[in-house]
Motif scaffolding. Structure first.
Motif, short mmCIF file in Angstrom:
data_model
loop_
_atom_site.label_atom_id
_atom_site.label_comp_id
_atom_site.label_asym_id
_atom_site.label_seq_id
_atom_site.Cartn_x
_atom_site.Cartn_y
_atom_site.Cartn_z
N ILE A 127 0.96 -1.09 0.10
CA ILE A 127 -0.15 0.08 -0.12
C ILE A 127 0.90 1.09 -0.12
O ILE A 127 1.76 1.35 0.84
CB ILE A 127 -0.89 -0.03 1.16
N GLY A 128 0.81 2.09 -0.76
CA GLY A 128 1.46 3.34 -1.16
C GLY A 128 2.55 3.23 -2.03
O GLY A 128 3.27 2.07 -2.44
N ASP A 129 3.17 4.49 -2.47
CA ASP A 129 4.37 4.36 -3.19
C ASP A 129 5.57 5.36 -2.76
O ASP A 129 6.19 5.77 -3.36
CB ASP A 129 3.95 5.17 -4.80
N GLY A 130 5.49 5.32 -1.42
CA GLY A 130 6.53 5.90 -0.69
C GLY A 130 6.04 7.37 -0.20
O GLY A 130 6.96 8.16 0.50
N THR A 131 4.95 7.64 -0.41
CA THR A 131 4.47 9.04 0.05
C THR A 131 3.08 8.95 0.76
O THR A 131 2.42 8.01 0.75
CB THR A 131 3.88 9.91 -1.19
N MET B 268 -10.14 5.58 8.23
CA MET B 268 -10.92 4.68 6.97
C MET B 268 -12.27 5.20 6.78
O MET B 268 -12.77 5.83 7.60
CB MET B 268 -11.00 3.34 7.76
N ALA B 269 -12.43 5.48 5.47
CA ALA B 269 -13.91 5.88 5.09
C ALA B 269 -14.83 4.96 4.92
O ALA B 269 -15.84 5.12 4.81
CB ALA B 269 -13.56 6.77 3.59
N ALA B 270 -14.24 3.60 4.97
CA ALA B 270 -15.13 2.34 4.88
C ALA B 270 -14.37 1.19 5.59
O ALA B 270 -13.04 1.24 5.91
CB ALA B 270 -15.27 2.10 3.51
N THR B 271 -14.97 0.40 6.00
CA THR B 271 -14.38 -0.79 6.73
C THR B 271 -13.71 -1.77 5.65
O THR B 271 -14.32 -2.08 4.70
CB THR B 271 -15.56 -1.79 7.36
N THR C 171 -4.16 5.64 1.31
CA THR C 171 -5.34 5.96 1.65
C THR C 171 -6.26 5.03 2.05
O THR C 171 -5.89 3.80 1.93
CB THR C 171 -5.85 6.64 0.25
N SER C 172 -7.52 5.29 2.49
CA SER C 172 -8.34 4.40 2.82
C SER C 172 -8.78 3.41 2.02
O SER C 172 -9.07 2.29 2.06
CB SER C 172 -9.65 5.16 3.61
N ALA D 150 -8.91 -1.91 -0.75
CA ALA D 150 -8.70 -2.77 -2.02
C ALA D 150 -7.62 -3.89 -1.57
O ALA D 150 -7.83 -5.18 -2.14
CB ALA D 150 -8.22 -1.82 -3.02
N ALA D 151 -6.53 -3.49 -0.73
CA ALA D 151 -5.60 -4.51 -0.51
C ALA D 151 -6.19 -5.59 0.15
O ALA D 151 -5.84 -6.91 0.16
CB ALA D 151 -4.55 -3.90 0.09
N VAL D 152 -6.76 -5.32 1.41
CA VAL D 152 -7.44 -6.32 2.04
C VAL D 152 -8.32 -7.28 1.40
O VAL D 152 -8.24 -8.55 1.64
CB VAL D 152 -8.17 -5.92 3.37
N ALA D 153 -9.34 -6.62 0.46
CA ALA D 153 -10.19 -7.53 -0.37
C ALA D 153 -9.43 -8.31 -1.15
O ALA D 153 -9.73 -9.47 -1.40
CB ALA D 153 -11.05 -6.69 -1.21
#
Length: 390
Positions: free
Chosen positions: A88-92, A124-127, A97-98, A103-106
């Motif tokens: 998750i993330g590109d170094g910044t 988190m904007a969603a669970t 993001t939420s 997406a990664a957990v799914a």
């Protein structure tokens, strides 16, 4: 599951009443300083955490009990995440993001974060929900720098093998060995499952039914679930139906840890389950509260709840083992200021080893001779090299 909590049953179980009176918590404090897990060293993300979300301060925030010496079995240790499936993330910070977490957990697999060198809180904007067909192992590793926050509005992480919306993968969803979810080197803050009714609710930060769950080197602060209800619980974690009755491992982790940082729920201010075994190793559970009223089943005119200031367990055959851990300054409006344990068929057992349980008031009832504990099981709890006191 329900148990008889009438005055007659309480008296028959040799209950010692405690006077009411555990002062209300102060306003929440923010975690401060560098985050260091017990026994940690500078190492890759698979090792113990090295930093956490904080305001600059000289004092370290230690995760888990650094003096805990309980042996950790191989299956309970942190997972090697040096070769992640996805990052998750590109170094910044902006890339973490939420939406990316959800997406990664799914998608599943071994998940790490690359959000820059500094600690970061992701609100988190969603669970984030586990898809049951993805895995079979799902590992979420924050590297000691990431806080996942529910913003006081929502549950943070959800896995349920019996939830059709997440996909059924077997014909026996209540007892399957996957997905196997590990969370490590993370902080879960301000989760709130209030109003969630699936599977009875509870689990302010994490809810799990089925598969397996393991928590390592992680911290849970200010999580919440419904304030009333006879059998729901787990401000931090609620677990049901683990595969083959195998235990949930809680290792080198902290629940609360300071005044104003603990969890609050009707039952189980930190952990809660029905029919699930727990092994809690070298961990800290402090300043958590069971705030319901009326016990289970609820007394006439009361909504129910108020048991298990730190831990609430119910069911038939299950076990609880607490070793190398500190369980202090928790509070129950009803029974079990530290731990509430009811095995309905009296087959369950509990062991406390090399641990300290103190200042865990039970305003209603507790088992005589076991301060801070209400216990109904196969025999009295086994206590070894431990301290139980007011």
């Amino acid at each position: 599951m329900r148990w008889r909590s009438s005055v007659a049953v309480v008296a028959g179980a040799l209950i010692a009443l405690l006077p009411a009176g555990c002062g209300s918590e102060a306003a929440p404090e923010q975690p401060r300083g560098e985050w260091v897990a017990a026994g940690a060293s500078a190492a890759p993300s698979s090792a113990a955490p090295s930093a956490a979300p904080s305001s600059p301060a000289p004092a370290a925030v230690v995760v888990g009990n650094p003096k805990g010496r309980a042996s950790v079995p191989a299956e309970a240790k942190a997972v090697d995440t040096s070769r992640p499936t996805r990052v998750i993330g590109d170094g910044t910070p902006a890339s973490c993001t939420s939406k990316a977490v959800v997406a990664a957990v799914a998608a599943g697999g071994v998940i790490t974060f690359d959000c820059g060198p500094d600690p970061l809180t992701i609100t988190m904007a969603a669970t984030a929900k586990v898809r049951n067909a993805n895995g079979p192992k799902i590992v979420l590793d924050g590297g000691g720098k990431i806080t996942l926050s529910g913003g006081g509005k929502r549950r943070i992480l959800y896995m349920n093998t019996c939830d059709k919306a997440q996909g059924w993968t077997t014909s026996h969803c209540q007892d399957q060995d996957h997905p196997q979810l590990t969370v490590q080197n993370l902080t879960f803050a301000d989760g709130n499952s209030t109003g969630e009714t699936t599977e009875g609710g509870g689990g302010g930060a994490i809810f799990v039914r089925g598969g397996r769950l393991k928590v390592v080197n992680s911290r849970f602060i200010r999580n919440r679930c419904d304030s009333t209800g006879p059998d729901l619980g787990g401000a931090a974690i609620r677990v049901l139906s683990q595969s083959k009755g195998l235990p949930v491992y809680i290792v080198n982790s902290t629940f609360g840890g300071g005044k104003g940082l603990g969890g609050r729920c009707s039952n189980g201010g930190a952990l809660s389950s029905i029919g699930v075994s727990w092994v809690v190793l070298n961990s800290v559970l402090t300043h958590n509260s069971a705030i319901g009223s009326g016990a289970n089943p609820a007394r006439a005119g009361k909504p129910g709840g108020g048991s298990g200031g730190a831990i609430y367990t119910d069911g038939n055959l299950f076990t609880v083992r607490i070793a190398g851990s500190i369980v202090t300054d928790n509070h129950a409006e009803e029974g079990g200021g530290a731990v509430f344990f009811v095995s309905n068929d009296r087959t369950g057992t509990m062991t406390i080893e090399s641990s300290t349980l103190q200042r865990n008031p039970s305003d209603g009832f507790e088992t005589q001779g076991f301060l801070g504990i209400f216990f109904l099981g196969a025999r009295n709890p086994t206590v070894k090299s431990s301290t139980l006191r007011r």
